[in-house]
Design a protein around this motif. Structure first.
Motif, short mmCIF file in Angstrom:
data_model
loop_
_atom_site.label_atom_id
_atom_site.label_comp_id
_atom_site.label_asym_id
_atom_site.label_seq_id
_atom_site.Cartn_x
_atom_site.Cartn_y
_atom_site.Cartn_z
N PRO B 257 44.36 44.35 39.96
CA PRO B 257 44.57 44.19 40.95
C PRO B 257 43.20 43.15 42.08
N ALA B 258 43.73 42.96 42.46
CA ALA B 258 42.20 42.20 43.41
C ALA B 258 42.42 43.35 44.54
N ALA B 259 43.38 43.81 45.31
CA ALA B 259 43.01 44.31 46.45
C ALA B 259 42.13 45.48 45.85
N GLU B 260 40.93 45.58 46.92
CA GLU B 260 39.61 45.99 47.24
C GLU B 260 40.03 47.93 46.97
N GLY B 261 39.12 49.08 46.89
CA GLY B 261 40.14 50.44 46.73
C GLY B 261 40.95 50.59 45.57
N GLU B 262 41.93 49.34 45.31
CA GLU B 262 42.51 50.19 44.01
C GLU B 262 42.18 50.13 42.41
N HIS B 263 40.67 49.00 42.22
CA HIS B 263 40.17 48.94 41.03
C HIS B 263 39.25 50.44 41.18
N THR B 264 38.82 50.87 41.76
CA THR B 264 38.35 52.06 42.00
C THR B 264 38.91 53.36 40.87
N GLU B 282 53.47 44.62 34.54
CA GLU B 282 53.72 45.69 33.10
C GLU B 282 54.35 45.04 32.07
N GLY B 283 53.93 45.18 30.87
CA GLY B 283 54.84 45.02 29.93
C GLY B 283 54.51 42.99 29.75
N GLU B 284 54.66 41.99 30.93
CA GLU B 284 54.21 41.04 30.68
C GLU B 284 53.24 40.14 30.31
N HIS B 285 53.29 39.41 28.39
CA HIS B 285 51.97 38.95 28.78
C HIS B 285 51.73 37.65 29.15
N ALA B 286 50.53 36.86 29.69
CA ALA B 286 50.82 34.99 30.12
C ALA B 286 49.29 34.76 29.01
N VAL B 287 49.88 33.70 28.49
CA VAL B 287 49.04 33.28 27.96
C VAL B 287 48.30 32.75 29.01
N GLY B 288 46.66 31.98 28.59
CA GLY B 288 46.04 31.42 29.38
C GLY B 288 44.35 32.81 29.48
N PRO B 289 43.50 32.03 29.95
CA PRO B 289 42.45 32.92 30.40
C PRO B 289 42.68 34.74 32.04
N ALA B 290 42.41 35.26 30.68
CA ALA B 290 42.64 37.46 31.56
C ALA B 290 41.65 37.18 32.81
N ILE B 291 42.55 37.88 33.47
CA ILE B 291 41.90 37.98 35.08
C ILE B 291 41.20 38.99 35.08
N PRO B 292 39.98 39.09 35.50
CA PRO B 292 39.04 40.14 35.06
C PRO B 292 39.74 41.75 36.36
N GLU B 293 38.90 42.36 35.42
CA GLU B 293 39.81 43.54 36.18
C GLU B 293 39.58 44.34 36.92
N TYR B 294 37.27 43.87 37.31
CA TYR B 294 37.22 44.07 38.51
C TYR B 294 36.54 43.51 39.03
N VAL B 295 36.70 42.87 40.45
CA VAL B 295 35.67 41.72 41.12
C VAL B 295 34.18 42.40 41.84
N ASN B 296 33.89 43.30 41.71
CA ASN B 296 32.50 44.23 41.83
C ASN B 296 32.41 44.91 40.64
N ASN B 297 30.65 46.25 41.50
CA ASN B 297 29.70 46.74 40.48
C ASN B 297 30.80 48.46 41.85
N ASP B 298 31.13 48.21 42.28
CA ASP B 298 30.96 49.41 43.40
C ASP B 298 31.82 50.93 42.58
#
Lengths: 504, 819
Positions: B257-264, B282-298
């Motif tokens: 998820p993009a929301a900051e704080g959660e990814h940590t 959950e469970g759903e697999h979309a075709v196409g490029p993956a969405i990166p897990e992290y948006v920054n290096n915190d």
């Protein structure tokens, strides 16, 4: 009350090496009567057999210590070691004499008897535990040598040599007796351990007793110093060495020194090590005199040797110089705690000197003519061409006398200098090193003559079979001691002459 | 697809194999095989690079760090915490460089088959070219500064070897070539010093040399934007795609998820991201490029960051760097680092003050000039600075210096190019000038523009060099034909590279001419050729930088651009127009297809490459958006770079500046046509019309003399250096040390000492002592003889005296002690 000692009290077992040799000499004297005049080598072989028996007995009892003859005779490793030196000297002396006597036409059976008696005297000296025994041994050692020196009679030089040696020897002997008497006067005893025990009281008392003891020490030094030929009691040496038949010179140059130093070490290390002028000193009162004597001997012996043209005279001064080196060790023994080390150094030096000097005299004897001529330094010119093996061995002997490493002479000098340094006699050690350098001058001259100078070279007609054997033994001994010094040092390491030292 | 980056070691490995084959068996293989093995290696390498590009486009341009097999623990010393892995980096920047290097490289390899035909060391040439590719690709694919340095040095070595490739040419030419190679080597050593110092400082400051550690995000802003876009597109359906990692570590493998704080809070355990990190999908697999897990290096600890991430973190913290005696703020340290790196760049990328080696480097074969000294190696400095954009962006002082150095170089080199006669030398100065544009772009923070110009320049400058090679080849063959036909050597010193010996080649070599014209127009920045777009991008960014420095740089670059157009058209006039001025030119003929095909392909790209980064809202310049539509959006190249270059901002199009620059360029071409056109490009006395005209004589002479730059160096550095060397070698070592100290002091002293020792000391003192000793001894002996009388009474007396002496000595201490 005086107790009559039983035969068991005499501890004759410990005296066997010396006693067997003395007895052997007496037996030989009798047997020689039955040896035909032209077969006197049989006497020589018998003499050598006697020496061998003594040698074996000595080795067998090497590690047995104790006193015999009611405490006047001591047997220990010091005795054992010196006996080895003395017996080898005697053995090689006989070997060197065998053919020499024949070609000099002086072959007589008494010669070997005298040689054995002298050697027995030396052995008694190394065991002497009493001033009286020292004196008896000294006489037993000397008198046969006087006779042997004149053995070439009616050769004038030989007669003169023996005569001088006898007169001066008697003169010096008198001093020794006087010294012994003074020591007795101071301490009330002639037994060396008892003198040692009495010294403390004398130091405490001081005064005339101290004076007596000092005088006595000095006169003992004169008597024995004459025998070992240290300056200023050396004057007889060149004349006697030159005049005496060469095998006799060889024998006495080593044997008399071994005996004399045995007596000196016995008296100084056993009886007078803690003889100091004042409480708290670590150096014995006699040390300073001894080292002055050693220094004078080193300087004079080495310098005057340069001027000699006769190889026997040169070796005479050389032997004076070497007496200086051994004297150095004796002087070092005057420092508390160094006595044993210095004693061992002196013994090792004697052994190295014995091999080397006998070898050198052997070669001098080899080039000597039947009439005793041609013993000049120049007679060695070209020897490398005529007798390369002899020249090579002579080179080793000369280098060993100089003290070059890998020769026995180096090992001896090493231990002597080390003990001198340990004793704090730094100036003496420096003088020793410097005079060693000077000594190279006349030793190397022989090598130069043999190898670098043009000349036909002496045929060395005297290098007969037995002479060669003697030289080989000397050569092997020189190199063995130089290359495997631990053979000798292991032997000497057991020597403990000094009693437990303590500085008060 | 996601395993494609694993191929990146092949990019290096294939040319390595080619090199080894050519080195070991090249001579036996023969020219044809050797050439095609070398070229084949380059082409294969290019294909792999292209596959990497397809990977990037298919995975949201997420960077990948690859550990090549067998090279894991490259430099690892546990005790001092030194850990430098051999890692290769696949990101948009490195792939761009790979494509340029292998793409242009392939064409030049093919071209070289024709150009080097008949050379006795043909296989070795291709081995060297392959070796160059190996090192250049190590340089651009490495993930740390040390690998960059390995490549940096390696290409320097190849450059040296190839400049001096004809070291054995007759008549002193070979010697000149060797000197040129040596010059390049020495000047690059100076740059390498800066490079090394920079690297040391980086290691000291950051404790690592990695650009970014695996999993680190280079451009946070871009990443946030990307994730927002992807989640917006997919809504709740955003899903992880890859569960598999292998040796490949993408930066942000799985959806988050993009929301900051959660990814940590998201667990980082490998293989589990999918389920744990994407609660919304959950469970759903979309075709196409993956969405990166992290948006920054915190989520990464500071000591786990690479150089650039750590630099940013330290800047935020206002950290200080401790150098033992002094502690410097991180800003100052960055300035130092970047200045040192800049010194390295000025060496490799031929900038003031170290540029003087590049014109001389033209001594090498023309394919070398095209590949190494125009298209790729010399851009390494620019690449390095773009790669370090985080450092440069945060070191404003350095940036200004960089901008000024670049602009000054662009201007000065452009000016010098006007006065050159050698066809390759003109191009060499042109290269320096264009590199100056790129460096200036870095200085004003236009990293995207710098890379863009790097790419377009690679195409058209390679094209021009290969074209010039074709011309030289043609003229040389013409000369050969002439001298052969006439059966006499009418001109021993005929220079096939001198433009005065050319003229009228337009008709003899039509394809070369046309492609050369394309390259010229592209370089001059004429719309719509590639150079126009890339140069304009830099100029626009200079304007937009909105600083005094930026305006100065802008002014200088605009003038430099005008110079560019002028000297290029001068060249066109001299080489292709007018009448042939020599018989060689008369008899020149078109080159072989192997040489022409690369020209055509490169011309195609010189025309086209610019469209990939057309600006938005450029009005008539993009035919009102037509090009944007045609080539997939405005600034697509800059956007492409953004994921790996944190500060690659695309500037807004500046119509006015573009117009002015274009008008100036066209004006310069017209001016050049006026001056050099109509057969008067070279005057009767074989000199330049500008020189004949008294009004411009000074200006031209100064350019012809290369601003006396080499002479100044010669005067200021070389001569003093030689003087010092001379002084040290001749005066100090020979005259003083050898002649004086050795001969006089030591020798004579020794002799004197020897004399002293032998004559007075040895003869006098020692011998004196010895003689004296002898005399003393004889005196003593005399004395002793007197004492040694032989009389016993004397002896007895002496003995008695001795006794007395001994007793006295013994008793003395006792008497003294008074006891």
């Amino acid at each position: 009350m005086f107790q009559v000692p039983t035969i068991a009290d005499l501890n004759l077992g410990l005296t066997l090496p010396a006693l067997s040799l003395a007895l052997g000499a007496c037996v030989l004297l009798l047997l020689d009567l039955f040896v035909p005049r032209e077969r006197k080598e049989i006497t020589a072989w018998l003499a050598m057999a006697g020496i061998a028996v003594s040698f074996v007995l000595n080795l067998a009892g090497f590690n047995e210590s104790g006193t015999a003859f009611l405490g006047t005779f001591a047997a220990d490793q010091f005795t054992g070691f010196l006996n080895i030196v003395i017996l080898i000297t005697a053995f090689l002396g006989v070997l060197l004499s065998l053919d020499y006597l024949k070609r000099a036409k002086i072959e007589r059976g008494e010669y070997y008897v005298l040689l054995l008696l002298s050697a027995a005297g030396m052995m008694f000296m190394s065991s002497a535990n009493d001033l009286i025994v020292v004196f008896i041994a000294l006489e037993l050692l000397s008198i046969p040598l006087y006779i042997m020196a004149t053995f070439r009679a009616p050769d004038l030089k030989s007669e003169e040599s023996g005569m001088k040696y006898f007169i001066l020897g008697a003169f010096a002997g008198a001093f020794f007796v006087y010294g012994a008497a003074l020591v007795y006067g101071a301490t009330g005893t002639t037994n060396l351990p008892e003198i040692f025990a009495a010294v403390n009281g004398i130091i405490a008392a001081g005064g005339s007793q101290m004076f007596l003891l000092l005088m006595g020490t000095g006169l003992i030094l004169v008597g024995l110093g004459f025998k070992v030929a240290v300056v200023p009691f050396h004057m007889w040496t060149p004349d006697v060495y030159e005049g005496a038949p060469t095998p006799v010179t060889a024998f006495m140059s080593v044997g008399a020194k071994a005996g004399g130093f045995a007596g000196l070490l016995r008296i100084m290390v056993v009886a007078l090590p803690v003889f100091v002028l004042k409480d708290g000193q670590t150096a014995a009162a006699w040390q300073q005199t001894f080292w002055l004597v050693a220094a004078a001997t080193l300087i004079l012996g080495n310098i005057v040797a340069i001027a000699q043209t006769n190889v026997k005279r040169m070796l005479a001064y050389s032997s004076i110089a070497h007496a200086g080196y051994i004297m150095m060790a004796v002087a070092a023994a005057g420092t508390a705690g160094v006595a044993n080390e210095a004693t061992r150094a002196a013994l090792l030096y004697l052994m190295a000197y014995m091999f080397t000097n006998l070898g050198a005299f052997g070669i001098a004897l080899a080039i000597e003519k039947d009439d005793g001529s041609d013993t000049g330094v120049d007679n060695f010119i070209g020897l490398a061409k005529s007798k390369p093996a002899l020249a090579a061995m002579m080179t080793v002997f000369m280098l060993s006398l100089t003290g070059i490493p890998l020769t026995g002479g180096f090992v001896g000098k090493w231990f002597v200098f080390k003990s001198a340094l340990d004793a704090g006699l730094v100036p003496l050690a420096i003088i020793g090193v410097l005079t060693s350098v000077i000594s190279a001058f006349y030793y190397v001259r022989i090598i130069v003559n043999m190898y670098l100078k043009d000349g036909e070279g002496d045929p060395a007609a005297g290098a007969t079979r037995y002479v060669n054997w003697a030289i080989y033994v000397a050569f092997a001994g020189t190199l063995l001691m130089g290359i495997f010094p631990w053979i000798a040092t292991n032997l000497s390491d057991t020597v403990v002459l000094a009693v437990e030292m303590f500085v008060r | 697809m996601e395993n494609l980056p694993q191929l990146v070691p092949l990019v290096v490995f294939i040319p390595l194999v080619g090199m080894i084959i050519n080195l070991l068996w090249g001579a036996r293989l023969g020219e044809q095989w050797a050439g095609w093995i070398g070229s084949g290696a380059a082409i294969l390498s290019f294909l792999v690079s292209f596959l990497l590009l397809t990977y990037l486009t298919g995975s949201n341009y997420q960077s990948v760090v690859v550990n090549p097999p067998f090279l894991d623990g490259w430099l690892s010393i546990g005790s001092i915490n030194l850990e430098i892995p051999w890692q290769q980096r696949v990101d948009t920047l490195s792939v761009t460089m790979m494509l340029v290097v292998t793409g242009v490289g392939s064409l030049i390899h093919i071209y070289a088959i024709g150009y080097m035909h008949g050379d006795e060391r043909f296989p070795r040439f291709f081995a060297f070219l392959n070796m160059f590719l190996v090192f250049m690709l190590i340089l651009v694919t490495g993930n740390n500064f040390l690998m960059m340095f390995v490549g940096w040095e390696g290409v320097g070595l190849c450059s040296y070897l190839l400049i001096g490739f004809w070291f054995d040419k007759a008549k002193g030419v070979g010697w000149k070539n060797s000197l040129a190679a040596r010059k390049a080597m020495i000047l690059n050593r100076i740059g390498d010093f800066g490079m090394l110092m920079g690297i040391f400082l980086i290691f000291w400051t950051f404790g690592t040399l990695d650009y970014y550690k695996p999993g680190e995000i280079a451009n946070v802003e871009y990443q946030e934007h990307l994730v927002a876009q992807l989640t917006g597109e997919h809504g709740e359906a955003a899903a992880p795609a890859e569960g598999e990692h292998g040796a490949t570590t993408t930066e942000g493998e799985a959806a988050a998820p993009a929301a900051e704080g959660e990814h940590t809070e998201a667990p980082v355990a490998e293989g589990e991201h999918g389920e744990a990190a994407a609660p919304a999908a959950e469970g759903e697999h979309a075709v196409g490029p993956a969405i990166p897990e992290y948006v920054n290096n915190d989520h990464i600890a500071t000591d786990q960051l690479g150089v650039f991430g750590k630099a940013q973190r330290m800047l935020e913290d206002g950290a200080e760097v401790n150098f033992g005696v002094v502690s410097l703020p991180i800003e100052t340290v960055l300035v130092l680092i970047t200045l040192f790196l800049l010194l390295g760049a000025t060496g490799k990328s031929a900038q003031i003050p170290l540029f003087v080696w590049l014109p001389d480097a033209m001594a090498g074969p023309t394919p070398v000039s095209a590949l190494i000294h125009a298209a790729t190696m010399v851009t390494a400095g620019v690449y390095m600075m773009v790669r370090s954009n985080v450092l440069y962006h945060n070191a404003e002082t350095t940036s200004l210096v960089v901008a000024l150095i670049g602009a000054t170089t662009a201007l000065a080199a452009g000016y010098i190019a006007i006065g050159q006669w050698d066809i390759k030398r003109v191009l060499a100065y042109s290269t320096i000038s264009q590199l100056g544009f790129m460096v200036a772009a870095v200085g004003i923070g236009a990293y995207g523009a710098a890379m863009f110009h790097l790419v377009t320049h690679a195409f058209f400058k390679a094209l021009l060099f290969l074209g010039s090679g074709s011309v030289i080849h043609g003229v040389e063959h013409g000369h050969h034909d002439v001298s052969h036909g006439h059966d006499h050597h009418h001109d021993h010193d005929f220079d096939p590279q001198d433009m005065r010996n050319m003229g009228g080649l337009r008709n003899k070599m039509p394809i070369t001419f046309l492609t050369y014209l394309v390259g010229t127009l592209a370089l001059a920045g004429i719309w719509p050729f590639a150079g126009f777009w890339s140069k304009d991008e830099i100029l626009a960014d200079a304007w937009l930088s909105n600083t005094a420095g930026g305006y100065v740089v802008l002014a200088m670059l605009v003038i430099a651009a005008a110079f560019t157009a002028f000297y290029m058209w001068r060249q066109i006039e001299m080489v292709f127009f007018g009448k042939p001025r020599t018989e060689a030119a008369e008899h020149a003929h078109e080159s072989t297809p192997a040489m022409l095909w690369p020209l055509v392909i490169l011309a195609f790209f010189a025309l086209l490459a610019g469209f990939y980064n057309v600006p938005a809202n450029a009005g008539p310049f993009t035919i009102f958006g037509f090009f944007e539509w045609l080539f997939g959006g405005a600034h697509s190249f800059t956007v492409f770079l953004e994921p790996s270059v944190a500060y690659a901002h695309a500037g807004e199009f500046q119509g006015g500046i573009a117009a002015v620059a274009l008008i100036l360029a066209l004006g310069a071409i017209l001016l050049a046509r006026r001056v050099y056109g109509d057969n008067k490009s070279v005057t009767a006395d074989n000199t330049d019309p500008l020189y004949v005209n008294p009004a411009t004589r000074q200006i031209w002479s100064l350019a012809n003399a290369r601003l006396y730059w080499d002479e100044t160096y010669n005067r200021l550095l070389e001569q003093p250096f030689n003087a010092i060397g001379n002084f040290l070698a001749h005066t100090l070592d020979w005259t003083f040390w050898h002649d004086y100290v050795h001969e006089k002091v030591v020798g004579r002293g020794f002799n004197a000492l020897g004399d002293l020792l032998s004559s007075p000391v040895d003869l006098g003192i020692i011998d004196g002592i010895v003689n004296g000793l002898g005399r003393l001894v004889s005196w003593l002996a005399g004395g002793l003889r007197r004492i040694q009388t032989g009389y016993v009474r004397t002896y007895a007396i002496t003995l008695l005296l001795g006794v007395v002496l001994v007793i006295i000595i013994l008793l003395l201490p006792m008497l003294q002690s008074g006891s």
